[in-house]
Design an enzyme around this catalytic site. Structure first.
Site, PDB file in Angstrom:
ATOM      1  N   ASP A  16       0.870  -1.183   0.000  1.00  0.00           N
ATOM      2  CA  ASP A  16       0.000   0.000   0.000  1.00  0.00           C
ATOM      3  C   ASP A  16       0.903   1.228   0.000  1.00  0.00           C
ATOM      4  O   ASP A  16       1.767   1.364   0.870  1.00  0.00           O
ATOM      5  CB  ASP A  16      -0.889  -0.048   1.257  1.00  0.00           C
ATOM      6  N   ASP A  47      -3.765   2.590  -5.219  1.00  0.00           N
ATOM      7  CA  ASP A  47      -2.425   2.535  -4.615  1.00  0.00           C
ATOM      8  C   ASP A  47      -2.189   1.292  -3.767  1.00  0.00           C
ATOM      9  O   ASP A  47      -1.357   1.291  -2.883  1.00  0.00           O
ATOM     10  CB  ASP A  47      -2.178   3.801  -3.787  1.00  0.00           C
ATOM     11  N   GLU A  48      -2.942   0.224  -4.048  1.00  0.00           N
ATOM     12  CA  GLU A  48      -2.789  -1.002  -3.260  1.00  0.00           C
ATOM     13  C   GLU A  48      -2.847  -2.221  -4.160  1.00  0.00           C
ATOM     14  O   GLU A  48      -3.702  -2.299  -5.038  1.00  0.00           O
ATOM     15  CB  GLU A  48      -3.973  -1.163  -2.303  1.00  0.00           C
TER      16      GLU A  48
HETATM   17 MG   LIG Z   1      -2.361   4.087   0.555  1.00  0.00          MG
END
Ligand SMILES: [Mg+2]
Length: 357
Positions: free
Chosen positions: A15, A113-114
């Protein structure tokens, strides 16, 4: 002899830390070290929107995602503010995801974003090294901080990652999972939102340990199949599988025009240019797309985004061009456009079949 092999596949959940704000620090290095927030409204209306992400300097003042920006400015007088730029973050995200995919593991993109990667069965030590190397490489290649959680199970890996934030790395081994979970609040389980939390609290369940000792049938009666899943997770059983996703979420191009205009015919050459560039990228990847999106930034720096879902996958430049033109035209309302963007997304996994003749 000590057996180092884990029983199940090890999942690596990565993440990115304060992603939107970190992306902005990349192109505005002068903001590094200063408290900064990325929000929904343009700079002139910065007191009216909501904070989307902020860096850790801002968090020290109590600024948080989802908070009205007016409150953020009250908490932190010197807060630097930027309007969020979705196209740019998607672009950075695409490059990171492409890199992660190149590591060769089955990978599921969880959000912008993961991502979760299935490392397969390997000794814990080896998995930790893979994670360290990945984290270092992401920092080196993209200049961005990230956090990694490792565990057996997608949910446990994510929870480990949440615990390790920011800039951390945690491994929770199979025999440590129950202990890792037992004192955590129920809402730490992925998918447990405010409503489920309230239901669980009403059942006198406030920690994950409480759920593990509760009656599975009661949970199912209250929450359906999610109740059964919660019971299993609380007892250290995570049966979720990584669903291999297409790496590239979208391809986009945007550019500022030589002169602002509200005349679609004057904008047309720029649309053609952006469409051609998107098509060229798309051709290299051999993808088909189903969603077309456009962005218009007006003279007053406000922005509008609009998209259209097609009925079928296509790779037609003509379809992309005509839809982009129509969508942009519908966003002008007589206002002068300063910058425009074109984006395609929702790609088909299957690469184009070779023609049979
Ligand atoms: Mg994040």
């Amino acid at each position: 002899m000590i057996c180092l092999e884990s029983n199940h596949d090890i999942i690596m959940h990565i993440d990115m830390d304060y992603f939107f704000a970190a992306c902005e620090e990349l192109r505005h290095p002068e903001l590094k070290g200063k408290a900064m927030a990325v929000g929904t409204s343009r700079f002139e209306d910065r007191e009216k929107g909501v904070v989307q992400t902020c860096n850790y300097e801002a968090r020290k003042f109590g600024v948080k995602s989802g908070m009205p920006t007016s409150m953020a400015f009250k908490l932190c007088k010197e807060l630097e503010y930027l309007q969020s730029d979705e196209f740019y973050y998607e672009d950075v995200s695409g490059k990171i995801m492409e890199y992660l995919k190149s590591l060769g593991y089955k990978m599921e993109i969880m959000s912008i974003d993961e991502a979760a990667l299935d490392l397969g069965e390997m000794p814990y030590e080896v998995a930790i090294n893979v994670a360290k190397e990945t984290k270092d490489a992401v920092r080196k290649k993209f200049g961005l901080p990230s956090t990694i959680g490792l565990s057996t199970g997608k949910n446990f890996a994510k929870m480990a990652c949440d615990k390790a934030k920011p800039d951390g790395l945690i491994m929770v081994k199979t025999d440590e999972i129950k202990d890792f979970l037992k004192d955590m609040a129920v809402e730490k389980i992925p998918g447990v939102g405010p409503k489920t939390k309230e239901k669980l609290n009403r059942m006198k369940l406030s920690t994950i340990g409480d759920i593990s000792r509760s009656n599975k049938m009661d949970l199912i009666a209250e929450l359906g199949s999610f109740g059964s899943q919660l019971y299993n997770l609380s007892n250290g059983v995570d049966t979720s599988k990584i669903i291999d996703t297409n790496v590239i979420l979208s391809i986009s191009r945007e550019r500022t025009m030589a002169a602002s205009t509200s005349d679609i015919n004057e904008i047309d050459p720029m649309i053609k240019k952006l469409v051609a560039e998107v098509m060229s990228d798309l051709g290299k990847k051999r993808y088909l797309f189903k969603t077309i999106g456009v962005k218009v930034r007006y003279e007053d720096f406000t922005e509008k985004i609009k998209s259209r879902n097609l009925h079928h996958y296509t790779d037609s430049e003509e379809i992309l061009y005509s839809n982009s033109r129509n969508l942009i035209s519908s966003l002008l309302y007589g206002k002068k456009a300063r910058k425009i963007g074109v984006r395609v997304s929702d790609f088909n996994d299957i690469k184009k079949q070779k023609k049979l003749f």
